[in-house]
Design an enzyme around this catalytic site. Structure first.
Site, PDB file in Angstrom:
ATOM      1  N   CYS A  27      57.143  24.654  17.778  1.00  0.00           N
ATOM      2  CA  CYS A  27      57.555  25.689  18.740  1.00  0.00           C
ATOM      3  C   CYS A  27      58.825  25.209  19.416  1.00  0.00           C
ATOM      4  CB  CYS A  27      56.464  25.938  19.780  1.00  0.00           C
ATOM      5  SG  CYS A  27      57.070  26.998  21.124  1.00  0.00           S
ATOM      6  N   HIS A  39      63.842  27.669  40.811  1.00  0.00           N
ATOM      7  CA  HIS A  39      63.077  28.726  41.474  1.00  0.00           C
ATOM      8  C   HIS A  39      61.997  28.123  42.368  1.00  0.00           C
ATOM      9  CE1 HIS A  39      59.798  28.048  38.716  1.00  0.00           C
ATOM     10  NE2 HIS A  39      60.472  28.466  37.649  1.00  0.00           N
ATOM     11  N   HIS A  94      54.080  30.188  24.638  1.00  0.00           N
ATOM     12  CA  HIS A  94      55.172  31.153  24.485  1.00  0.00           C
ATOM     13  C   HIS A  94      54.768  32.420  23.742  1.00  0.00           C
ATOM     14  CE1 HIS A  94      57.340  27.450  25.488  1.00  0.00           C
ATOM     15  NE2 HIS A  94      58.231  28.274  26.011  1.00  0.00           N
ATOM     16  N   CYS A 136      58.550  24.928  23.308  1.00  0.00           N
ATOM     17  CA  CYS A 136      57.863  23.727  23.821  1.00  0.00           C
ATOM     18  C   CYS A 136      58.512  22.457  23.301  1.00  0.00           C
ATOM     19  CB  CYS A 136      56.400  23.697  23.387  1.00  0.00           C
ATOM     20  SG  CYS A 136      55.461  25.106  23.901  1.00  0.00           S
ATOM     21  N   LYS A 192      61.330  35.497  34.257  1.00  0.00           N
ATOM     22  CA  LYS A 192      62.563  36.275  34.326  1.00  0.00           C
ATOM     23  C   LYS A 192      62.335  37.680  33.809  1.00  0.00           C
ATOM     24  CE  LYS A 192      66.401  33.435  33.229  1.00  0.00           C
ATOM     25  NZ  LYS A 192      67.368  33.145  32.239  1.00  0.00           N
ATOM     26  N   LYS A 229      52.153  35.429  36.627  1.00  0.00           N
ATOM     27  CA  LYS A 229      53.060  34.315  36.341  1.00  0.00           C
ATOM     28  C   LYS A 229      54.502  34.732  36.661  1.00  0.00           C
ATOM     29  CE  LYS A 229      53.844  30.820  32.939  1.00  0.00           C
ATOM     30  NZ  LYS A 229      53.616  30.225  31.667  1.00  0.00           N
ATOM     31  N   HIS A 276      60.118  24.880  41.232  1.00  0.00           N
ATOM     32  CA  HIS A 276      60.875  23.626  41.346  1.00  0.00           C
ATOM     33  C   HIS A 276      61.009  23.240  42.814  1.00  0.00           C
ATOM     34  CE1 HIS A 276      62.628  25.821  37.745  1.00  0.00           C
ATOM     35  NE2 HIS A 276      61.972  24.806  37.211  1.00  0.00           N
ATOM     36  N   CYS A 323      51.994  30.140  19.405  1.00  0.00           N
ATOM     37  CA  CYS A 323      52.048  29.100  20.437  1.00  0.00           C
ATOM     38  C   CYS A 323      51.297  29.614  21.668  1.00  0.00           C
ATOM     39  CB  CYS A 323      53.509  28.815  20.803  1.00  0.00           C
ATOM     40  SG  CYS A 323      53.670  28.031  22.416  1.00  0.00           S
TER      41      CYS A 323
HETATM   42  N1  MSP Z   1      61.885  18.720  31.759  1.00  0.00           N
HETATM   43  C1  MSP Z   1      60.474  18.798  31.846  1.00  0.00           C
HETATM   44  C2  MSP Z   1      59.910  17.681  32.671  1.00  0.00           C
HETATM   45  C3  MSP Z   1      60.262  16.299  32.217  1.00  0.00           C
HETATM   46  S1  MSP Z   1      59.695  15.066  33.316  1.00  0.00           S
HETATM   47  C4  MSP Z   1      59.958  13.667  32.520  1.00  0.00           C
HETATM   48  C5  MSP Z   1      60.065  20.120  32.462  1.00  0.00           C
HETATM   49  N2  MSP Z   1      60.990  20.751  33.186  1.00  0.00           N
HETATM   50  S2  MSP Z   1      60.788  22.152  33.948  1.00  0.00           S
HETATM   51  O1  MSP Z   1      62.091  22.528  34.426  1.00  0.00           O
HETATM   52  O2  MSP Z   1      60.132  23.087  33.111  1.00  0.00           O
HETATM   53  O3  MSP Z   1      59.924  21.816  35.194  1.00  0.00           O
HETATM   54  C6  MSP Z   1      58.522  21.896  35.188  1.00  0.00           C
HETATM   55  C7  MSP Z   1      58.059  21.594  36.574  1.00  0.00           C
HETATM   56  O4  MSP Z   1      58.646  22.513  37.515  1.00  0.00           O
HETATM   57  C8  MSP Z   1      56.571  21.741  36.823  1.00  0.00           C
HETATM   58  O5  MSP Z   1      55.814  20.649  36.383  1.00  0.00           O
HETATM   59  C9  MSP Z   1      56.573  21.890  38.317  1.00  0.00           C
HETATM   60  O6  MSP Z   1      56.862  20.684  38.936  1.00  0.00           O
HETATM   61  C10 MSP Z   1      57.724  22.848  38.517  1.00  0.00           C
HETATM   62  N3  MSP Z   1      57.315  24.237  38.323  1.00  0.00           N
HETATM   63  C11 MSP Z   1      57.894  25.144  37.516  1.00  0.00           C
HETATM   64  N4  MSP Z   1      57.254  26.337  37.665  1.00  0.00           N
HETATM   65  C12 MSP Z   1      56.260  26.207  38.561  1.00  0.00           C
HETATM   66  C13 MSP Z   1      55.400  27.116  39.212  1.00  0.00           C
HETATM   67  N5  MSP Z   1      55.353  28.401  38.928  1.00  0.00           N
HETATM   68  N6  MSP Z   1      54.604  26.632  40.191  1.00  0.00           N
HETATM   69  C14 MSP Z   1      54.659  25.331  40.597  1.00  0.00           C
HETATM   70  N7  MSP Z   1      55.481  24.477  40.022  1.00  0.00           N
HETATM   71  C15 MSP Z   1      56.150  24.810  38.863  1.00  0.00           C
HETATM   72  O7  MSP Z   1      58.932  20.515  32.296  1.00  0.00           O
END
Ligand code: MSP
Length: 655
Positions: free
Chosen positions: A126, A18, A146, A129, A298, A295, A21, A143
């Site tokens: 959790c 999304h 969550h 997490c 989904k 925030k 990412h 948590c």
């Molecule tokens: N798998 C772990 C990371 C492991 S790194 C060794 C993880 N994955 S995640 O799919 O949840 O990705 C988190 C990351 O996605 C955030 O740190 C950020 O880079 C990005 N984002 C996810 N949601 C976000 C927002 N709403 N806003 C900005 N970035 C965010 O955590």
């Protein structure tokens, strides 16, 4: 040659990519491109995190094996790059055999050095997490992330002696101000480390509870904790320990959002230390994208899909908006109205207009051929100074991930150029046949446009290459020396032929407002899965207001500008109409037919500043073309021109 290695987090494969990412990926890509242009050898790594409870559960729900499931979603993340104009050098998956081997090597090494031990632990776990919480960390027994009640689990596990490295880490952070940035996150980590004893980290899960993970090399009854496995991707992707890339590119510059600060700022550096590796170079922590200050989730149905945005607005505009809108470290709010507002103001009006008007003038005055400059005036020197400052500020901010500030600085040059054109009035120089001065003015502007285009390559690679081509050049990233651009002058060769027209950034319409998040929040969950009902029109929800109330988005559709009346004459065929020529900061004055003849004589208007609706569709009034409307304020008795209270440059916006 200095080197730059940048990473994104590896993303979980339990949900589709999304906006969040997409943003991290775009930011890391922009940094890679920037460092490349600064003459550094750069390497950009991204990928997917595929082990652990979360993925095991999601695949079970989807009725697939974890690997089948991970293959599918990992593919979606892999295609995020091409969609966003991002070009990672490597895409790692934690299910890659090479990664698995490296994780086992690191585990074995740390185990043999005595920093991994076997012990018993009971804690609140959790599943969301994938970690244990202490009593203190829970909020009302839940948590904090969550908002679910964790399960109490007591089991034997392996632990990493993280506590041993607490003092070293505090010292390292204190001695390296850029280790964690911006400063607010560095301070957060320091106060966490200084507030109490760091606990050891549980780094295994018994196979009786979870099998989807990397087996511990020293105990086949356990798999590795997903975070310990995932963080190692940053070195396994480079072929640690012997890989050539590892030797070239380590240490890394990590980009993450604030949600995963702790594993990156505490687990990872202590793991590196225990394994005998150098710490990473920098951890760059950005804020969260919210949707209308809520925030993204989904269940609220407000998840922004990158593909939809790219399809609607184009990849360059989407990248520009994200990098311009989010102040580094802070949260930002995403709405399509804000996106459209920025595109129209910065790209269509400022940058697009600059290219459009200059290319049109070049064909009118020089048949498109770039002229040779002659003597420079004080105004030219002033413009060059403005340009130098803008470029230097852009570069120093960009290098520190402050892309919003960097772009703000560059736009001082974009706006400065529009102003310089208005003040130099090339149309008058042309009329007066002052070819020499006209050539210098046009060259001044074109060389700065080239500089703007090259600075924009990290932000909008596609558009930047097109801008380059419109200036008669072809873009070669290996030939650009960005660091020198503020100082050098005259790289644009005279004699090149510029494009006929630009039209890179057309104005866009404001979309229909999306239903407020609050309306969706209250919808019962069962309905969320059904096709979304159209929300009632927003006006019905709002407190009763004037019957004609319009949305702000509707107001934004108006392009109101300040302009000066250059000349005015009576309409040849209508008593009530005047034909007015207004300077609006564009290459040519606008002709506007105004129904003001009964209140004003032509002399009343000449030289006055007026407010004009600049984006009114052109039409003919009694056979004379009119391109806009002049605004007046009136009551039953008097009619006055609506004007700016102070002196605003022609073309200035009324907002
Ligand atoms: N798998 C772990 C990371 C492991 S790194 C060794 C993880 N994955 S995640 O799919 O949840 O990705 C988190 C990351 O996605 C955030 O740190 C950020 O880079 C990005 N984002 C996810 N949601 C976000 C927002 N709403 N806003 C900005 N970035 C965010 O955590």
């Amino acid at each position: 040659m200095s080197r730059f290695f940048v990473t994104t987090p590896i993303f979980y494969v339990n949900a589709k990519p999304h906006l969040g990412h997409a943003f991290t990926t775009i930011l890391a890509d922009a940094m890679t491109r920037f460092h490349r242009l600064m003459g550094e050898e750069s390497y950009f790594l991204t990928g997917t995190d595929e082990h652990g409870d979360k993925i095991a559960k999601a695949s079970e729900e989807a009725g697939q094996s974890p690997k089948e499931y991970a293959d599918q979603i990992s593919g979606l993340f892999r295609s995020l790059g091409p969609l966003l104009g991002a070009k990672p050098d490597h895409f790692i998956r934690t299910t890659d055999p090479e990664h698995i081997k490296t994780v086992q090597k690191v585990l074995q090494k740390v185990y043999e050095s005595g920093d991994i031990y076997f012990g018993e632990y009971g804690g609140h776990y959790c599943f969301g997490c994938e970690r244990f919480y202490t009593e203190k960390e829970l909020v009302d027994g839940m948590c904090p992330d969550h908002k679910t009640r964790p399960e109490y689990i007591a089991e034997k596990n392996y632990f990493f002696r993280m506590s041993k490295y607490q003092a070293w880490l505090i010292e390292h952070i204190n001695q390296n101000p850029d280790f964690i940035r911006p400063a607010r996150y560095r301070n957060e980590v320091l106060s966490l480390l200084e507030s109490g004893a760091l606990e050891d980290l549980c780094i295994s899960r018994p196979k009786s509870r979870l099998t989807w993970g990397i087996e511990l090399p020293f105990d086949p009854d356990f798999v590795c904790y997903v975070w310990f496995d995932a963080l190692i991707n940053y070195v396994s992707a480079l072929g640690y320990p012997r890989g050539e890339k590892f030797k070239r590119f380590w240490p890394a510059n990590h980009v993450v959002a604030k949600d995963i600060l702790k594993p990156h700022a505490i687990f990872w550096p202590t793991m590196l230390k225990a394994a005998g590796l150098a710490p990473y170079q920098s951890l760059n922590v950005h804020g969260y994208w919210l949707v209308r200050d809520t925030k993204m989730s989904k269940s609220l149905g407000n998840v922004v899909e990158p593909r939809q945005m790219v399809d609607a607005y184009g990849v360059s505009a989407f990248r520009y908006f994200l990098l311009r809108e989010m102040a580094f470290g802070s949260d930002a709010s995403f709405t399509e109205e804000a996106l459209v507002g920025r595109l129209n103001a910065d790209l269509a009006n400022d940058l697009g207009n600059l290219f459009n008007r200059v290319l049109a003038m070049m064909h009118k005055y020089f048949e498109g051929k770039i002229p040779s400059p002659t003597d420079e005036t004080l105004e030219d020197a002033e413009l060059k100074r403005l340009g130098r400052d803008a470029m230097r500020n852009f570069q120093s901010n960009f290098a520190e991930f402050r892309t919003a500030r960097a772009l703000e600085s560059l736009w001082e040059l974009v706006r400065g150029l529009n102003k310089y054109i208005d003040q130099s009035a090339p149309w008058t120089l042309f009329k007066n046949r002052d070819k020499s001065r006209l050539g210098t003015v046009m060259y001044m502007v074109l060389e700065h446009m080239r500089k703007i285009a090259v600075h924009l390559w990290p932000v909008m690679p596609e558009a930047s290459v097109k801008m380059y081509e419109q200036l008669g050049l072809s873009f070669d990233q290996d030939k650009v020396l960005l660091a020198k651009e503020p100082e050098v002058w005259g790289l644009l060769d005279s004699g090149l032929v510029v494009a006929q027209a630009s039209n890179l950034f057309p104005r866009v319409e404001v979309p229909e407002p999306t239903p407020p998040a609050a309306l969706e929040k209250e919808a019962p969950k069962a309905q969320a899965a059904e096709p979304k009902k159209k929300a009632p029109p927003k006006a019905l929800e709002a407190p009763a207001g004037p019957a004609e109330a319009i949305e702000f988005a509707d107001f934004q559709k108006l392009d109101l500008r300040v302009g000066t009346v250059l000349s005015c004459a009576k309409h040849p065929d209508a008593d009530k109409l005047l034909v007015v020529q207004v300077a609006l900061g564009e290459p040519e004055p606008r002709q506007i037919v105004a129904g003001l003849a009964d209140r004003f004589s032509p002399e009343d208007l000449v030289g006055r500043q007026v407010v004009v609706v600049a984006n009114l569709a052109p039409r003919k009034l009694r056979g004379v073309q009119s391109q806009g409307m002049i605004l007046v304020a009136k009551d039953a008795e008097v009619t006055r021109l609506l004007t700016s209270a102070g002196c605003v440059d022609d073309g200035g916006k009324v907002a």
